[in-house]
Write a protein that holds these residues in place. Sequence first.
Motif, PDB file in Angstrom:
ATOM      1  N   ALA A  29       0.220  -1.123  -4.638  1.00 53.72           N
ATOM      2  CA  ALA A  29      -1.228  -1.243  -4.825  1.00 53.72           C
ATOM      3  C   ALA A  29      -1.782   0.051  -5.411  1.00 53.72           C
ATOM      4  O   ALA A  29      -1.151   1.105  -5.349  1.00 53.72           O
ATOM      5  CB  ALA A  29      -1.899  -1.560  -3.487  1.00 53.72           C
ATOM      6  N   ASP A  30      -2.974  -0.034  -5.957  1.00 50.20           N
ATOM      7  CA  ASP A  30      -3.599   1.110  -6.605  1.00 50.20           C
ATOM      8  C   ASP A  30      -3.884   2.236  -5.612  1.00 50.20           C
ATOM      9  O   ASP A  30      -4.260   1.999  -4.456  1.00 50.20           O
ATOM     10  CB  ASP A  30      -4.912   0.708  -7.282  1.00 50.20           C
ATOM     11  N   TYR A  31      -3.697   3.439  -6.095  1.00 51.14           N
ATOM     12  CA  TYR A  31      -4.113   4.638  -5.370  1.00 51.14           C
ATOM     13  C   TYR A  31      -4.472   5.682  -6.408  1.00 51.14           C
ATOM     14  O   TYR A  31      -3.690   5.932  -7.333  1.00 51.14           O
ATOM     15  CB  TYR A  31      -3.000   5.172  -4.456  1.00 51.14           C
ATOM     16  N   VAL A  32      -5.645   6.289  -6.274  1.00 50.91           N
ATOM     17  CA  VAL A  32      -6.111   7.274  -7.243  1.00 50.91           C
ATOM     18  C   VAL A  32      -5.825   8.676  -6.732  1.00 50.91           C
ATOM     19  O   VAL A  32      -6.232   9.031  -5.611  1.00 50.91           O
ATOM     20  CB  VAL A  32      -7.625   7.114  -7.527  1.00 50.91           C
TER      21      VAL A  32
ATOM     22  N   LYS B 269       3.562   5.319  -9.905  1.00 47.85           N
ATOM     23  CA  LYS B 269       2.520   6.350  -9.972  1.00 47.85           C
ATOM     24  C   LYS B 269       1.597   6.332  -8.755  1.00 47.85           C
ATOM     25  O   LYS B 269       1.137   7.391  -8.305  1.00 47.85           O
ATOM     26  CB  LYS B 269       1.714   6.221 -11.255  1.00 47.85           C
ATOM     27  N   ASN B 270       1.334   5.158  -8.194  1.00 48.73           N
ATOM     28  CA  ASN B 270       0.439   5.109  -7.038  1.00 48.73           C
ATOM     29  C   ASN B 270       1.102   5.705  -5.803  1.00 48.73           C
ATOM     30  O   ASN B 270       0.466   6.441  -5.038  1.00 48.73           O
ATOM     31  CB  ASN B 270       0.013   3.661  -6.785  1.00 48.73           C
TER      32      ASN B 270
ATOM     33  N   GLY C  44       4.110  -3.678 -10.593  1.00 45.96           N
ATOM     34  CA  GLY C  44       3.043  -4.255  -9.785  1.00 45.96           C
ATOM     35  C   GLY C  44       3.322  -4.310  -8.301  1.00 45.96           C
ATOM     36  O   GLY C  44       2.538  -4.903  -7.552  1.00 45.96           O
TER      37      GLY C  44
ATOM     38  N   GLY D 131       1.033   8.587 -15.203  1.00 40.62           N
ATOM     39  CA  GLY D 131       0.127   8.749 -14.076  1.00 40.62           C
ATOM     40  C   GLY D 131      -0.520  10.108 -13.916  1.00 40.62           C
ATOM     41  O   GLY D 131      -1.343  10.309 -13.029  1.00 40.62           O
TER      42      GLY D 131
ATOM     43  N   SER E 184       5.637   5.363 -14.261  1.00 40.71           N
ATOM     44  CA  SER E 184       4.402   4.585 -14.265  1.00 40.71           C
ATOM     45  C   SER E 184       4.406   3.495 -13.185  1.00 40.71           C
ATOM     46  O   SER E 184       3.352   3.181 -12.621  1.00 40.71           O
ATOM     47  CB  SER E 184       4.174   3.964 -15.647  1.00 40.71           C
TER      48      SER E 184
ATOM     49  N   ARG F  89       0.850  -1.194   0.000  1.00 40.47           N
ATOM     50  CA  ARG F  89       0.000   0.000   0.000  1.00 40.47           C
ATOM     51  C   ARG F  89       0.887   1.247   0.000  1.00 40.47           C
ATOM     52  O   ARG F  89       1.831   1.341   0.804  1.00 40.47           O
ATOM     53  CB  ARG F  89      -0.897   0.006   1.234  1.00 40.47           C
TER      54      ARG F  89
END
Length: 375
Positions: free
Chosen positions: A170-173, A28-29, A167, A295, A25, A3
């Motif tokens: 984890a994703d974060y917007v 980016k998160n 990878g 991103g 990229s 995270r």
Amino acid sequence: MIRPEFFYNQVKANGTEFFTGVPDSLLKNFCAYVTDNTSSRNHIIAANEGCATGLAAGYHFATGGIPLIYMQNSGLGNTVNPMLSLMDPDVYSIPCLMVVGWRGEPGVHDEPQHVKQGKVTCALLDAMQIPYAVMADEEDALAAQITAAFDCIKKNSAPYAFVVKKGTFADYVLKNNIPVEAELTREAAIECIVQAAGDKTAFVSTTGMASRELFELREKYQMGHKKDFLTVGSMGHASQIALAIALQKPDRRIICLDGDGAGIMHMGGMATIGTQCPSNMIHIVLNNGAHDSVGGQPTVGLQINLCDIALACGYKHVVSVTSAAMLQKALETAKKDKVLTFIEVKVRKGARKNLGRPTTTPIQNKEALMEFLHD
């Protein structure tokens, strides 16, 4: 997966309060989380990775703290000089944590411009004598790595690097994502430029989305690709490639399709273009104020006056446009006046989701362009 907030909180717990670098990229998160949770004074998206290294040094001088520098592995090249002649223990001995996205990791499919970078990433860190670890993808293991990293940084008063695989985060917007109000998309602007260009005009396009869009527009209109050099790597250098072609081929018009992030990365190139002043070159900056292909992190492109900079550098005709009609008029003027021209085109962020990638190899691209230039 890691995270972004976990990594951020862990490095802050070890005393890191300052973040700088160039977005990637693979990172980016994490970069988005830093943007949303750090003040502008303590998070600076730098013009290039060398600049980020200087910022990190200045922060340490002022505070004694340990800064974090993030980058794609391609950006290591921009750091070699300041890392070895500024940060190194044999010189000023400045501690910092580097976070390096591992594009082109061996065994992982990636674009051709990343293959060599991926092969030599760890060897380059070894050659620079910067200790590193490949970042763990489990948080318990990473916590132990972070403790070891900061122990090494503090003991040696020197840089230490995490190499980050695809990878890992984890994703974060990004929440602090301000849209750009503009009539044109970048692809629509490039379409207008392509359709206005003459048969003998050659294009040099910058890394990222612009080259992909140019390639697909040539496919759409069945124009072939021999007129275009797609600078798929070497961010910030497209304008210098275009300049040299323009000087050696004065009978051809050369159009450089640049981005705001790429143009700012090596802005000194504009001074060289202006002093050489080729009358057959049109330098177009597609400005959306963002590092769009990695991103959408912001640049300072919309906070500075690129046209004033171009004018001061010696460009003869300078204009900023915000619509298709204005762009068409600017291109017609450039054709008629035949002087070194700078056109800033304000465009929206983003690209269509089904945007493809070039299907030719870099060698094929180079050979086709050279044949076109020699016709």
